[in-house]
Design an enzyme around this catalytic site. Structure first.
Site, PDB file in Angstrom:
ATOM      1  N   TYR A  78       0.822  -1.204   0.000  1.00 44.67           N
ATOM      2  CA  TYR A  78       0.000   0.000   0.000  1.00 44.67           C
ATOM      3  C   TYR A  78       0.856   1.254   0.000  1.00 44.67           C
ATOM      4  O   TYR A  78       2.076   1.193   0.194  1.00 44.67           O
ATOM      5  CB  TYR A  78      -0.969   0.000   1.189  1.00 44.67           C
ATOM      6  CG  TYR A  78      -0.345   0.317   2.524  1.00 44.67           C
ATOM      7  CD1 TYR A  78       0.451  -0.608   3.188  1.00 44.67           C
ATOM      8  CD2 TYR A  78      -0.542   1.555   3.136  1.00 44.67           C
ATOM      9  CE1 TYR A  78       1.023  -0.308   4.426  1.00 44.67           C
ATOM     10  CE2 TYR A  78       0.017   1.862   4.370  1.00 44.67           C
ATOM     11  CZ  TYR A  78       0.801   0.918   5.003  1.00 44.67           C
ATOM     12  OH  TYR A  78       1.372   1.219   6.212  1.00 44.67           O
ATOM     13  N   ARG A 127       8.433   4.192  -4.684  1.00 44.14           N
ATOM     14  CA  ARG A 127       8.373   3.196  -3.601  1.00 44.14           C
ATOM     15  C   ARG A 127       7.316   2.144  -3.894  1.00 44.14           C
ATOM     16  O   ARG A 127       7.530   0.953  -3.624  1.00 44.14           O
ATOM     17  CB  ARG A 127       8.085   3.900  -2.272  1.00 44.14           C
ATOM     18  CG  ARG A 127       8.179   2.955  -1.082  1.00 44.14           C
ATOM     19  CD  ARG A 127       8.106   3.691   0.220  1.00 44.14           C
ATOM     20  NE  ARG A 127       6.806   4.297   0.433  1.00 44.14           N
ATOM     21  CZ  ARG A 127       6.543   5.204   1.373  1.00 44.14           C
ATOM     22  NH1 ARG A 127       7.500   5.616   2.179  1.00 44.14           N
ATOM     23  NH2 ARG A 127       5.336   5.696   1.515  1.00 44.14           N
ATOM     24  N   HIS A 146      -1.136 -21.356  -0.332  1.00 45.48           N
ATOM     25  CA  HIS A 146      -0.034 -20.402  -0.130  1.00 45.48           C
ATOM     26  C   HIS A 146       0.591 -20.000  -1.455  1.00 45.48           C
ATOM     27  O   HIS A 146       0.880 -18.838  -1.690  1.00 45.48           O
ATOM     28  CB  HIS A 146       1.027 -20.991   0.808  1.00 45.48           C
ATOM     29  CG  HIS A 146       0.628 -20.898   2.245  1.00 45.48           C
ATOM     30  ND1 HIS A 146      -0.385 -21.649   2.787  1.00 45.48           N
ATOM     31  CD2 HIS A 146       1.099 -20.119   3.249  1.00 45.48           C
ATOM     32  CE1 HIS A 146      -0.519 -21.339   4.064  1.00 45.48           C
ATOM     33  NE2 HIS A 146       0.374 -20.409   4.370  1.00 45.48           N
ATOM     34  N   LYS A 164       6.352  -2.000   1.681  1.00 50.81           N
ATOM     35  CA  LYS A 164       5.236  -1.394   2.428  1.00 50.81           C
ATOM     36  C   LYS A 164       4.054  -2.363   2.380  1.00 50.81           C
ATOM     37  O   LYS A 164       3.084  -2.178   1.637  1.00 50.81           O
ATOM     38  CB  LYS A 164       4.892  -0.012   1.850  1.00 50.81           C
ATOM     39  CG  LYS A 164       4.118   0.853   2.827  1.00 50.81           C
ATOM     40  CD  LYS A 164       4.252   2.315   2.474  1.00 50.81           C
ATOM     41  CE  LYS A 164       3.288   3.200   3.246  1.00 50.81           C
ATOM     42  NZ  LYS A 164       3.316   3.057   4.702  1.00 50.81           N
ATOM     43  N   GLU A 210      12.196   2.639  13.543  1.00 54.89           N
ATOM     44  CA  GLU A 210      11.267   3.653  13.021  1.00 54.89           C
ATOM     45  C   GLU A 210      10.031   3.620  13.897  1.00 54.89           C
ATOM     46  O   GLU A 210       9.955   2.851  14.855  1.00 54.89           O
ATOM     47  CB  GLU A 210      10.924   3.369  11.558  1.00 54.89           C
ATOM     48  CG  GLU A 210      10.326   2.004  11.302  1.00 54.89           C
ATOM     49  CD  GLU A 210      10.155   1.679   9.816  1.00 54.89           C
ATOM     50  OE1 GLU A 210       9.926   2.600   9.024  1.00 54.89           O
ATOM     51  OE2 GLU A 210      10.243   0.480   9.465  1.00 54.89           O
TER      52      GLU A 210
HETATM   53  N1  PDD Z   1       2.887   5.106   7.129  1.00 51.41           N
HETATM   54  N2  PDD Z   1       7.617   3.777   8.440  1.00 51.41           N
HETATM   55  C1  PDD Z   1       6.496   3.046   8.431  1.00 51.41           C
HETATM   56  C2  PDD Z   1       6.522   1.688   9.051  1.00 51.41           C
HETATM   57  C3  PDD Z   1       5.316   3.558   7.855  1.00 51.41           C
HETATM   58  O1  PDD Z   1       4.183   2.817   7.840  1.00 51.41           O
HETATM   59  C4  PDD Z   1       5.337   4.866   7.298  1.00 51.41           C
HETATM   60  C5  PDD Z   1       4.128   5.476   6.648  1.00 51.41           C
HETATM   61  C6  PDD Z   1       6.532   5.596   7.343  1.00 51.41           C
HETATM   62  C7  PDD Z   1       6.647   6.980   6.772  1.00 51.41           C
HETATM   63  O2  PDD Z   1       6.624   6.961   5.364  1.00 51.41           O
HETATM   64  P1  PDD Z   1       6.109   8.230   4.565  1.00 51.41           P
HETATM   65  O3  PDD Z   1       6.868   9.397   5.101  1.00 51.41           O
HETATM   66  O4  PDD Z   1       6.486   7.961   3.169  1.00 51.41           O
HETATM   67  O5  PDD Z   1       4.638   8.343   4.771  1.00 51.41           O
HETATM   68  C8  PDD Z   1       7.657   5.013   7.902  1.00 51.41           C
HETATM   69  C9  PDD Z   1       1.687   5.567   6.508  1.00 51.41           C
HETATM   70  C10 PDD Z   1       1.510   7.048   6.583  1.00 51.41           C
HETATM   71  C11 PDD Z   1       0.523   4.796   7.101  1.00 51.41           C
HETATM   72  O6  PDD Z   1       0.697   3.615   7.289  1.00 51.41           O
HETATM   73  O7  PDD Z   1      -0.514   5.380   7.358  1.00 51.41           O
END
Ligand code: PDD
Length: 286
Positions: free
Chosen positions: A31, A50, A100, A145, A177
């Protein structure tokens, strides 16, 4: 509410996804979340790059980044929104049964929706945020992601119990993070943040990229290196960056006040630089 599902915009009440969708059964999908200001996606190029990378690493075929951009604009238009966060999810698709090994020839399921957000003027100030610090129990491929997010949801349940809005995750004594954000700290004249190619990796955050650029533009040192949790706890400021929040300053940590309990000056400087960057981008797009 109007959403995108499988090739068109429709009312959410009409949206139907097979229970055999691999997103539902296996969390087998990826996503993106993109923040839009006045109809323009912030860091759109980085998001699309990404997404391409996540799809390639997941081996999901049949959907491309240019299509993603069209879908996001379509849901914005359908909802009549200019300032919003758009969520777009691509799963490997619905199979006839649960195995799977995915059958060949699956068509990815694409779902997207937009939610209203504050306009650009809200980026005049970094918002305060309360966080907790928790072990990073996620898998080792966090550069993808993925929609498999239980490893992020469990620490957020603990965060919610402590009335915090984000969990900062720590592996082997090092900050990785946030559960849905990247983490930076301010120490003297430097902004320190962990590298994305850590082993295990972290997400290539788009706002992390823009915040590091903003730090350099502010004359600060952008220090990308492993960040011990002890160093974070003693930092002048802790900053959380993500597309949804853009940039927030930590004022509470593990149920206690952090620092003087106010968002720090560097957080405000960085978000204003980022706002100016969006403004310049909007002016160029007109
Ligand atoms: N999340 N790290 C993780 C694990 C994330 O899920 C996200 C973003 C980020 C930051 O990425 P970016 O700056 O590109 O949004 C870092 C989104 C916002 C979410 O899951 O809602």
């Amino acid at each position: 509410m109007q959403v995108w599902l499988d090739g068109r915009v429709m009312p959410v009440e009409e949206a139907r996804i097979s229970p055999f969708d691999r997103g539902f059964l296996f969390g087998d999908g990826v996503y993106e979340v993109v923040r839009f200001f006045d109809g323009v996606g912030m860091a759109m190029r980085l998001h699309l790059e990404r997404l391409e990378r996540s799809l390639a690493l997941a081996g999901i075929e049949g959907f491309s980044a240019p299509e993603a951009e069209r879908v996001m604009h379509a849901v914005m238009r359908a909802e009549g929104l200019r300032d919003a966060a758009v969520y777009l999810q691509v799963t490997r698709g619905a199979a006839a049964t649960r195995t799977h090994i995915p059958p060949t020839g699956l068509r990815p399921t694409v779902f997207a929706f937009a939610s209203a957000c504050a306009p650009l003027s809200a980026l005049d100030q970094a918002a305060p945020i309360a966080v907790v610090v928790r072990p990073d129990d996620r898998w080792h491929r966090c550069e993808i992601k993925t929609i498999s997010l239980m490893g992020s949801v469990l620490p957020m349940l603990e965060a919610a119990r402590m009335e915090a809005e984000e969990a900062i995750l720590v592996r082997d004594g090092l900050v990785s993070e946030g559960s849905s954000s990247n983490v930076m700290v301010v120490r003297g004249g430097a902004v320190v943040t962990p590298p994305i190619d850590m082993d295990p990796s972290i997400l290539h955050g788009t706002m992390r990229h823009l915040a590091l650029e903003a730090a350099r533009a502010e004359g600060l040192i952008a220090d990308v290196r492993p960040l011990p949790v002890q160093e974070m706890l003693q930092a002048d400021e802790i900053i959380i960056v993500s597309s949804k929040r853009v940039l927030a300053g930590v004022t509470r940590l593990d149920g206690r006040g952090f620092g003087d309990g106010e968002v720090g000056p560097v957080a405000h400087r960085l978000i204003r630089r980022m706002r100016d960057g969006v403004q310049a981008h909007l002016a160029a797009a007109r």
